[in-house]
Scaffold this motif. Structure first.
Motif, PDB file in Angstrom:
ATOM      1  N   MET A   1      -0.024   4.240   0.751  1.00 31.50           N
ATOM      2  CA  MET A   1      -0.497   3.697   2.014  1.00 31.50           C
ATOM      3  C   MET A   1      -0.234   4.695   3.136  1.00 31.50           C
ATOM      4  O   MET A   1       0.891   5.184   3.304  1.00 31.50           O
ATOM      5  CB  MET A   1       0.238   2.397   2.332  1.00 31.50           C
ATOM      6  CG  MET A   1      -0.152   1.764   3.655  1.00 31.50           C
ATOM      7  SD  MET A   1      -1.687   0.841   3.588  1.00 31.50           S
ATOM      8  CE  MET A   1      -1.131  -0.600   2.659  1.00 31.50           C
ATOM      9  N   PHE A   2      -1.273   5.019   3.885  1.00 26.70           N
ATOM     10  CA  PHE A   2      -1.154   5.850   5.083  1.00 26.70           C
ATOM     11  C   PHE A   2      -1.474   4.974   6.286  1.00 26.70           C
ATOM     12  O   PHE A   2      -2.434   4.203   6.257  1.00 26.70           O
ATOM     13  CB  PHE A   2      -2.132   7.022   5.029  1.00 26.70           C
ATOM     14  CG  PHE A   2      -1.883   7.974   3.892  1.00 26.70           C
ATOM     15  CD1 PHE A   2      -1.100   9.102   4.074  1.00 26.70           C
ATOM     16  CD2 PHE A   2      -2.441   7.747   2.646  1.00 26.70           C
ATOM     17  CE1 PHE A   2      -0.876   9.989   3.028  1.00 26.70           C
ATOM     18  CE2 PHE A   2      -2.221   8.611   1.594  1.00 26.70           C
ATOM     19  CZ  PHE A   2      -1.431   9.742   1.784  1.00 26.70           C
ATOM     20  N   ALA A   3      -0.677   5.093   7.330  1.00 27.00           N
ATOM     21  CA  ALA A   3      -0.896   4.280   8.520  1.00 27.00           C
ATOM     22  C   ALA A   3      -0.564   5.089   9.757  1.00 27.00           C
ATOM     23  O   ALA A   3       0.317   5.959   9.729  1.00 27.00           O
ATOM     24  CB  ALA A   3      -0.029   3.010   8.478  1.00 27.00           C
ATOM     25  N   GLY A   4      -1.276   4.816  10.853  1.00 26.75           N
ATOM     26  CA  GLY A   4      -1.017   5.568  12.078  1.00 26.75           C
ATOM     27  C   GLY A   4      -1.341   4.780  13.323  1.00 26.75           C
ATOM     28  O   GLY A   4      -2.251   3.947  13.340  1.00 26.75           O
ATOM     29  N   GLU A   5      -0.583   5.038  14.362  1.00 32.66           N
ATOM     30  CA  GLU A   5      -0.822   4.553  15.708  1.00 32.66           C
ATOM     31  C   GLU A   5      -0.340   5.651  16.639  1.00 32.66           C
ATOM     32  O   GLU A   5       0.331   6.589  16.197  1.00 32.66           O
ATOM     33  CB  GLU A   5      -0.082   3.235  15.952  1.00 32.66           C
ATOM     34  CG  GLU A   5       1.421   3.329  15.837  1.00 32.66           C
ATOM     35  CD  GLU A   5       2.103   1.982  15.983  1.00 32.66           C
ATOM     36  OE1 GLU A   5       1.423   0.992  16.305  1.00 32.66           O
ATOM     37  OE2 GLU A   5       3.335   1.924  15.795  1.00 32.66           O
ATOM     38  N   PRO A   6      -0.660   5.613  17.930  1.00 38.11           N
ATOM     39  CA  PRO A   6      -0.294   6.729  18.808  1.00 38.11           C
ATOM     40  C   PRO A   6       1.175   7.125  18.702  1.00 38.11           C
ATOM     41  O   PRO A   6       2.077   6.305  18.885  1.00 38.11           O
ATOM     42  CB  PRO A   6      -0.624   6.184  20.197  1.00 38.11           C
ATOM     43  CG  PRO A   6      -1.770   5.258  19.954  1.00 38.11           C
ATOM     44  CD  PRO A   6      -1.460   4.602  18.647  1.00 38.11           C
ATOM     45  N   GLY A   7       1.400   8.386  18.332  1.00 37.80           N
ATOM     46  CA  GLY A   7       2.748   8.925  18.247  1.00 37.80           C
ATOM     47  C   GLY A   7       3.487   8.633  16.961  1.00 37.80           C
ATOM     48  O   GLY A   7       4.638   9.062  16.802  1.00 37.80           O
ATOM     49  N   ARG A   8       2.836   7.930  16.004  1.00 35.46           N
ATOM     50  CA  ARG A   8       3.549   7.578  14.775  1.00 35.46           C
ATOM     51  C   ARG A   8       2.588   7.510  13.603  1.00 35.46           C
ATOM     52  O   ARG A   8       1.650   6.716  13.609  1.00 35.46           O
ATOM     53  CB  ARG A   8       4.261   6.232  14.942  1.00 35.46           C
ATOM     54  CG  ARG A   8       5.148   5.864  13.778  1.00 35.46           C
ATOM     55  CD  ARG A   8       6.053   4.688  14.127  1.00 35.46           C
ATOM     56  NE  ARG A   8       5.323   3.439  14.144  1.00 35.46           N
ATOM     57  CZ  ARG A   8       5.626   2.390  13.357  1.00 35.46           C
ATOM     58  NH1 ARG A   8       6.628   2.463  12.505  1.00 35.46           N
ATOM     59  NH2 ARG A   8       4.936   1.272  13.458  1.00 35.46           N
ATOM     60  N   ALA A   9       2.817   8.352  12.586  1.00 32.69           N
ATOM     61  CA  ALA A   9       2.051   8.320  11.344  1.00 32.69           C
ATOM     62  C   ALA A   9       3.025   8.172  10.189  1.00 32.69           C
ATOM     63  O   ALA A   9       4.075   8.826  10.162  1.00 32.69           O
ATOM     64  CB  ALA A   9       1.222   9.595  11.180  1.00 32.69           C
ATOM     65  N   LEU A  10       2.669   7.323   9.233  1.00 39.37           N
ATOM     66  CA  LEU A  10       3.569   6.972   8.139  1.00 39.37           C
ATOM     67  C   LEU A  10       2.867   7.038   6.799  1.00 39.37           C
ATOM     68  O   LEU A  10       1.646   6.856   6.703  1.00 39.37           O
ATOM     69  CB  LEU A  10       4.109   5.543   8.325  1.00 39.37           C
ATOM     70  CG  LEU A  10       4.825   5.205   9.619  1.00 39.37           C
ATOM     71  CD1 LEU A  10       5.051   3.703   9.706  1.00 39.37           C
ATOM     72  CD2 LEU A  10       6.143   5.964   9.707  1.00 39.37           C
ATOM     73  N   LYS A  11       3.660   7.275   5.759  1.00 40.57           N
ATOM     74  CA  LYS A  11       3.183   7.163   4.386  1.00 40.57           C
ATOM     75  C   LYS A  11       4.221   6.385   3.590  1.00 40.57           C
ATOM     76  O   LYS A  11       5.424   6.634   3.685  1.00 40.57           O
ATOM     77  CB  LYS A  11       2.980   8.543   3.755  1.00 40.57           C
ATOM     78  CG  LYS A  11       2.533   8.469   2.294  1.00 40.57           C
ATOM     79  CD  LYS A  11       2.404   9.861   1.672  1.00 40.57           C
ATOM     80  CE  LYS A  11       2.020   9.767   0.203  1.00 40.57           C
ATOM     81  NZ  LYS A  11       1.913  11.113  -0.422  1.00 40.57           N
ATOM     82  N   GLY A  12       3.753   5.421   2.794  1.00 44.16           N
ATOM     83  CA  GLY A  12       4.634   4.654   1.930  1.00 44.16           C
ATOM     84  C   GLY A  12       3.930   4.346   0.624  1.00 44.16           C
ATOM     85  O   GLY A  12       2.749   4.665   0.446  1.00 44.16           O
ATOM     86  N   VAL A  13       4.636   3.738  -0.298  1.00 43.46           N
ATOM     87  CA  VAL A  13       4.062   3.317  -1.577  1.00 43.46           C
ATOM     88  C   VAL A  13       4.436   1.853  -1.793  1.00 43.46           C
ATOM     89  O   VAL A  13       5.605   1.477  -1.663  1.00 43.46           O
ATOM     90  CB  VAL A  13       4.571   4.175  -2.748  1.00 43.46           C
ATOM     91  CG1 VAL A  13       3.941   3.706  -4.059  1.00 43.46           C
ATOM     92  CG2 VAL A  13       4.252   5.648  -2.513  1.00 43.46           C
ATOM     93  N   TYR A  14       3.426   1.047  -2.129  1.00 40.98           N
ATOM     94  CA  TYR A  14       3.605  -0.388  -2.272  1.00 40.98           C
ATOM     95  C   TYR A  14       3.208  -0.855  -3.666  1.00 40.98           C
ATOM     96  O   TYR A  14       2.340  -0.257  -4.321  1.00 40.98           O
ATOM     97  CB  TYR A  14       2.748  -1.128  -1.242  1.00 40.98           C
ATOM     98  CG  TYR A  14       3.236  -0.976   0.176  1.00 40.98           C
ATOM     99  CD1 TYR A  14       3.932  -1.995   0.807  1.00 40.98           C
ATOM    100  CD2 TYR A  14       3.001   0.196   0.885  1.00 40.98           C
ATOM    101  CE1 TYR A  14       4.387  -1.854   2.115  1.00 40.98           C
ATOM    102  CE2 TYR A  14       3.448   0.352   2.192  1.00 40.98           C
ATOM    103  CZ  TYR A  14       4.135  -0.678   2.797  1.00 40.98           C
ATOM    104  OH  TYR A  14       4.578  -0.527   4.092  1.00 40.98           O
ATOM    105  N   ASP A  15       3.822  -1.946  -4.099  1.00 39.28           N
ATOM    106  CA  ASP A  15       3.361  -2.661  -5.286  1.00 39.28           C
ATOM    107  C   ASP A  15       2.170  -3.509  -4.852  1.00 39.28           C
ATOM    108  O   ASP A  15       2.316  -4.436  -4.056  1.00 39.28           O
ATOM    109  CB  ASP A  15       4.479  -3.544  -5.839  1.00 39.28           C
ATOM    110  CG  ASP A  15       4.095  -4.210  -7.154  1.00 39.28           C
ATOM    111  OD1 ASP A  15       2.933  -4.678  -7.259  1.00 39.28           O
ATOM    112  OD2 ASP A  15       4.936  -4.284  -8.058  1.00 39.28           O
ATOM    113  N   ILE A  16       0.990  -3.177  -5.348  1.00 38.13           N
ATOM    114  CA  ILE A  16      -0.218  -3.843  -4.892  1.00 38.13           C
ATOM    115  C   ILE A  16      -0.209  -5.324  -5.228  1.00 38.13           C
ATOM    116  O   ILE A  16      -0.812  -6.154  -4.536  1.00 38.13           O
ATOM    117  CB  ILE A  16      -1.466  -3.149  -5.490  1.00 38.13           C
ATOM    118  CG1 ILE A  16      -2.754  -3.613  -4.780  1.00 38.13           C
ATOM    119  CG2 ILE A  16      -1.564  -3.411  -6.969  1.00 38.13           C
ATOM    120  CD1 ILE A  16      -2.852  -3.182  -3.366  1.00 38.13           C
ATOM    121  N   HIS A  17       0.527  -5.707  -6.262  1.00 41.02           N
ATOM    122  CA  HIS A  17       0.477  -7.098  -6.719  1.00 41.02           C
ATOM    123  C   HIS A  17       1.308  -8.032  -5.858  1.00 41.02           C
ATOM    124  O   HIS A  17       0.901  -9.158  -5.578  1.00 41.02           O
ATOM    125  CB  HIS A  17       0.920  -7.181  -8.176  1.00 41.02           C
ATOM    126  CG  HIS A  17       0.024  -6.412  -9.100  1.00 41.02           C
ATOM    127  ND1 HIS A  17      -1.273  -6.791  -9.362  1.00 41.02           N
ATOM    128  CD2 HIS A  17       0.227  -5.261  -9.802  1.00 41.02           C
ATOM    129  CE1 HIS A  17      -1.831  -5.915 -10.197  1.00 41.02           C
ATOM    130  NE2 HIS A  17      -0.947  -4.984 -10.471  1.00 41.02           N
TER     131      HIS A  17
END
Length: 274
Positions: free
Chosen positions: A125-141
């Motif tokens: 999962m990649f996510a971003g908003e002004p001044g902050r970008a993140l990457k994580g890994v999730y259990d889709i289930h």
């Protein structure tokens, strides 16, 4: 203006990804839309999940979704609107490949200010908003975070081995791409699918992503938001900033170059003059 939390957008993307994986597990048939591109029940169900979730978050903000537009449902884009591709990379999904994504972006005044890109198969999962970008890994289930979300940053400056370039597998072999690559000088080239190319720039794995040819806004907006949050950005082929909603009702972008940093942007502007 108040915005929802990234966690809220991530939760909606996970719900949509879960629906896609259910369809993948039970099997499906691919259909063709009016433009000849493929669509599946997974696209349609995922978009319905996203639309319901976004409406609950911000009832007064319209959503432009790929499948809704294909059906002729095109609300007016105002100052704020959602730009959604429920399943980017349907061809890869139909072929049994894994690099398809769920894309959700919030547009304000023509620019993507929040975005989430999910790979349902791997849970990246990649996510971003002004001044902050993140990457994580999730259990889709069950939605559990398998790896805590961590900050990501676009590359800084030009690597010693030359620019690292992502090019589309389907649109990256034309004369315009060749001229651009010749103009930027020494470079290495790699491939990635769908909106992942923006995300790989955002995490520092590449420097440039040129795209010559038309692409829909919902294919770019979420990845653009993530990249901008990480320090990069996207320009049109005339070197102006890429804005969204100006080409309604078809929502087409007539080419762009995504870049990781200002040195890459300067190189791009020079190359586009050739």
């Amino acid at each position: 203006m108040d915005r929802p939390s990234l966690d809220a957008l991530i939760a909606i993307a996970l719900d949509a990804g879960r629906e896609i994986m259910r369809v993948r597990e039970i099997g499906f048939e691919a259909m063709k839309k009016g433009d000849g591109s493929p669509v599946t029940i997974a696209d349609q169900r995922a978009e319905a999940v996203i639309e319901k979730g976004l409406h609950a978050l911000m009832p007064d903000v319209p959503m432009i979704g790929e499948e809704a537009v294909a059906e002729g449902r095109v609300p007016t884009c105002g100052q704020r609107w959602w730009c959604v591709d429920p399943l980017d990379g349907t061809r890869d999904f139909v072929a049994g490949l894994s690099e398809f994504t769920v894309n959700i972006a919030l547009i304000e005044d023509g620019f993507p200010v929040m975005g989430v890109v999910l790979l349902p198969v791997s849970g990246e999962m990649f996510a971003g908003e002004p001044g902050r970008a993140l990457k994580g890994v999730y259990d889709i289930h069950d939605g559990r975070a398998l790896k805590p979300s961590a900050p990501i940053h676009a590359a800084n400056g030009k690597p010693t081995e030359g620019w690292r370039v992502f090019a589309s597998r389907r649109s990256g072999a034309g004369d315009a791409t060749t001229r651009f690559l010749d103009a930027i000088g020494p470079h290495t080239r790699a491939a990635a699918s769908s909106s992942l190319k923006f995300c790989r720039l955002a995490e520092g794995a590449a420097d440039l992503y040129p795209r010559f040819g038309d692409v829909n806004e919902w294919d770019a907006a979420a990845g653009h938001a993530v990249l901008a949050a990480a320090g990069g950005d996207v320009m049109r082929l005339d070197a102006t900033p890429l804005r969204y909603g100006t080409k309604a009702p078809d929502f087409l972008i007539h080419g762009f170059v995504a870049y990781a940093n200002e040195e890459a942007a300067d190189t791009t502007r020079t190359a586009l003059k050739h």
